[in-house]
Write an enzyme that holds these catalytic residues in place. Structure first.
Site, mmCIF file in Angstrom:
data_model
loop_
_atom_site.group_PDB
_atom_site.id
_atom_site.type_symbol
_atom_site.label_atom_id
_atom_site.label_comp_id
_atom_site.label_asym_id
_atom_site.label_seq_id
_atom_site.Cartn_x
_atom_site.Cartn_y
_atom_site.Cartn_z
ATOM 1 N N ASN A 8 0.883 -1.162 0.000
ATOM 2 C CA ASN A 8 0.000 0.000 0.000
ATOM 3 C C ASN A 8 0.926 1.218 0.000
ATOM 4 O OD1 ASN A 8 -1.779 2.028 0.609
ATOM 5 N ND2 ASN A 8 -2.704 0.991 2.372
ATOM 6 N N HIS A 183 -12.399 4.188 -0.142
ATOM 7 C CA HIS A 183 -12.392 3.316 1.041
ATOM 8 C C HIS A 183 -13.106 1.990 0.774
ATOM 9 C CE1 HIS A 183 -11.706 7.041 3.736
ATOM 10 N NE2 HIS A 183 -10.595 6.340 3.695
ATOM 11 N N ARG A 243 -8.125 17.244 5.202
ATOM 12 C CA ARG A 243 -8.900 17.535 3.984
ATOM 13 C C ARG A 243 -10.227 18.195 4.347
ATOM 14 N NH1 ARG A 243 -8.697 11.603 1.551
ATOM 15 N NH2 ARG A 243 -6.914 11.095 2.859
ATOM 16 N N GLU A 381 -8.058 -3.689 5.755
ATOM 17 C CA GLU A 381 -7.960 -3.590 4.293
ATOM 18 C C GLU A 381 -6.920 -4.567 3.747
ATOM 19 O OE1 GLU A 381 -7.407 0.465 5.303
ATOM 20 O OE2 GLU A 381 -8.862 1.149 3.832
#
Ligand code: ADP
Length: 397
Positions: A8, A183, A243, A381
């Site tokens: 990742n 996501h 963000r 994940e």
């Protein structure tokens, strides 16, 4: 026994996982080593632990040992060779943020796929080029292994059209300006866990709140994404660590026309200096904000909570009702005060939190009488990527 590696790659980091796949390809991949190289291209740091929790490394690296993603991967492989000299990496699974309009499932990477994924770089300029740098480094390091791209967008590719489009002239939709949602690997994991632990909820209407440094929410019916708070980019929806989240596009026009800001400056503002950090003037880290005794920190948390609650209402309407709310991600899994604030006064939608269960972060944190179940499910994940790598390996003749 074959092994899989998961990678990742972020802008200055490389997360990796080393999994045993079992001999007949049917077992769930077993995570044996996880690690992270941070600050690639700067003052790098390598952390890696075994599955029993023992630390293999937690130390700075010389800058040249992780000057870019390729050297960082090489450094990571050195560690792996020392730990597991007989490892056979048969498959490498990559997290790739954007699969564009094309990819609704993991895909084996060849030259044509890599070209297609490179073409999506303008859709995710702050993530995709780094993801693909990891892919290129791994293709060079493991030319014999199956390489699989797993997309954050894929889980959402079957959104109804109204949740896939903006009200722009149709030609923009056709050229790829769509509400993709992100996501997806986390949502896929949660949907799978729900099917195991609460099949009746999995079959129903569920909102999942993935609240980490990046944050979004997803409305699902029967484990399929119907709507998500993130859109064309990973900027939309909830405010995040740094963000902005949802913003009137008129603000961007104002910044350009009256503040004379260019695209790079605006991107820096919206991706790196806004959200919890911008509002609090203190930190992007929820733990620090919860500890801080300032009005600005409290207001930053209040805005985060307000937006989550608003999206609960909006997504429940999109789903035609609600059976469960699931919290996951670093904040969702760990902050009992945050979960409590989100659920306060939500009796109107049928949600009632059990304070003691919430403090203990039990899987089910709603009361026995709550019509809407509220759950905490730690997300994973990496295992989703490792399973995709195993499945692709199984398909190889
Ligand atoms: P990323 O999106 O980078 O994977 P994570 O899912 O790890 O992020 O979430 C990081 C966020 O989780 C940070 O804001 C951190 O402060 C928050 N967090 C972690 N543990 C706690 C805790 N015990 N209480 C409150 N917030 C926490």
């Amino acid at each position: 026994m074959p092994h899989a590696l998961t990678l990742n790659a972020g802008s200055s980091s490389l997360k990796f996982g080393f999994f045993e796949l079992g001999s007949d390809g049917t077992q769930d991949p077993d995570p044996r080593i996880v690690g992270l190289i941070e600050r690639i291209g700067g003052q790098p740091h390598l952390r890696a632990t075994r599955d029993d929790g023992t630390v293999i490394s937690d130390a700075p690296l010389p800058p040249e040992a992780a000057a870019d993603h390729a050297t960082a991967l090489e450094r990571m492989l050195e560690l792996l060779r020392a730990e597991r000299p007989h490892a056979q990496i048969a498959a490498v699974g990559h997290r790739v943020v954007h699969g564009g309009p094309d990819f609704a499932a993991p895909v084996a990477i060849d030259a044509a796929v890599l070209d297609r994924l490179t073409a999506f770089e303008p859709l995710a300029p702050l993530h995709q080029p780094f993801n693909l740098a990891g892919v290129r480094a791994a293709l060079a390091a493991f030319p014999q292994a199956v390489q699989v791209a797993c997309f954050d967008t894929a889980f959402h590719r079957h959104h109804p059209w109204v949740n896939d489009t903006f009200a722009l002239p149709r030609s923009y939709y056709d050229q790829g300006v769509r509400r993709y949602g992100f996501h997806g690997l986390s949502y896929e994991y949660i949907a799978g866990r729900l099917a195991e632990i609460a099949p009746h909820l999995h079959a129903g209407r569920v909102i999942v709140a993935h609240l980490g440094n990046g944050a979004s929410m997803c409305g699902m019916i029967a484990g399929r994404s119907i709507a998500s708070t993130m859109g064309f980019s990973a900027l939309d929806g909830l405010p995040m660590g740094t963000r902005s989240g949802q913003l009137d596009p008129g603000v961007v026009l104002y910044l350009m026309q009256h503040e004379g800001m260019g695209a790079d400056e605006i991107a820096d503002l919206l991706y790196k200096r806004s959200g919890l950090l911008g509002l609090s003037g203190l930190s992007n880290d929820m733990r620090k904000l919860e500890e801080a005794d300032t009005d600005a920190a409290r207001e930053a948390i209040a805005y985060f909570v307000f937006r989550i609650r608003r999206e609960v209402g909006g997504l429940a309407a999109a789903l035609g009702g609600l059976d469960a709310l699931v919290f996951c991600g670093g904040i969702g899994e760990n902050s009992a005060p945050l979960r409590q604030k989100v659920c306060e006064g939500m009796g109107w939608i049928g949600m009632e939190l059990d304070e003691a269960r919430n403090l203990r972060a039990e899987t089910r944190i709603s009361t026995d009488l709550s019509r809407v179940r509220v759950l905490v499910i730690p997300t994973d994940e990496e295992i989703v990527i490792a399973r995709a790598a195993r499945d692709m390996l199984n398909q190889r003749p």
